[in-house]
Structure formats: structure tokens, C-alpha cells
Design a protein around this motif. Sequence first.
Motif, PDB file in Angstrom:
ATOM      1  N   PHE A 126      -2.440  -4.352  -2.366  1.00  0.00           N
ATOM      2  CA  PHE A 126      -2.143  -3.141  -3.119  1.00  0.00           C
ATOM      3  C   PHE A 126      -3.116  -2.041  -2.698  1.00  0.00           C
TER       4      PHE A 126
ATOM      5  N   SER B 255       4.897   2.323  -1.351  1.00  0.00           N
ATOM      6  CA  SER B 255       5.908   1.773  -2.254  1.00  0.00           C
ATOM      7  C   SER B 255       7.140   1.281  -1.512  1.00  0.00           C
TER       8      SER B 255
ATOM      9  N   GLN C 212       0.824  -1.203   0.000  1.00  0.00           N
ATOM     10  CA  GLN C 212       0.000   0.000   0.000  1.00  0.00           C
ATOM     11  C   GLN C 212       0.861   1.257   0.000  1.00  0.00           C
TER      12      GLN C 212
ATOM     13  N   ASN D  97      -5.777   0.298  -7.378  1.00  0.00           N
ATOM     14  CA  ASN D  97      -4.590  -0.098  -8.145  1.00  0.00           C
ATOM     15  C   ASN D  97      -4.923  -1.393  -8.885  1.00  0.00           C
TER      16      ASN D  97
ATOM     17  N   CYS E 250      -2.064  -3.825 -10.274  1.00  0.00           N
ATOM     18  CA  CYS E 250      -1.199  -4.481  -9.283  1.00  0.00           C
ATOM     19  C   CYS E 250       0.262  -4.097  -9.480  1.00  0.00           C
ATOM     20  N   SER E 251       0.527  -2.816  -9.495  1.00  0.00           N
ATOM     21  CA  SER E 251       1.898  -2.329  -9.677  1.00  0.00           C
ATOM     22  C   SER E 251       2.321  -1.508  -8.467  1.00  0.00           C
ATOM     23  N   THR E 252       3.608  -1.275  -8.376  1.00  0.00           N
ATOM     24  CA  THR E 252       4.151  -0.430  -7.321  1.00  0.00           C
ATOM     25  C   THR E 252       5.226   0.463  -7.928  1.00  0.00           C
TER      26      THR E 252
END
Length: 65
Positions: free
Chosen positions: A45, A21, A19, A49, A52-54
Motif C-alpha cells: 500500500f 488504485s 500503490q 496508508n 490498508c485501503s484503496t
Amino acid sequence: MSINKAQGQSVKQVGLNLQSSVFTHGQLYVALSRSTTKQGVKAIFPEGNNDCSTQNIVYPEVLLD
């Protein structure tokens, strides 16, 4: 357990709170690679989002020229 403390260990299940980075993709790699199976990895996440990326956080002021 923190990502740093997990380095060098193998565990059956890994839970990642993404949640906020991670500091670098290297840290994310260490966290993901601790699990002995891909089924043993679960991640949270931020809401909304959907991909599903960071983000990869970089602090240029600490990098040497």
C-alpha cells in the motif's frame, strides 16, 4: 501477470501493488481470489496508508444513462 490475465487461474501466491488504485473493486476481487489460501496474499500500500485501503475509481463519463 496482469489482473486480466490472471482471471480463471489459481496460484499459490499473489502479490498486489496497490500503490496506485485499481480500476474497480471487481478487479481487486479477481486479483485477491486467485490465491488458493489467504496466507498466499501479500499487498503493498502507499506509504502512510495505515488503514490498508484503496480507492474505487469510477469514470462516470463512460457509464450509460
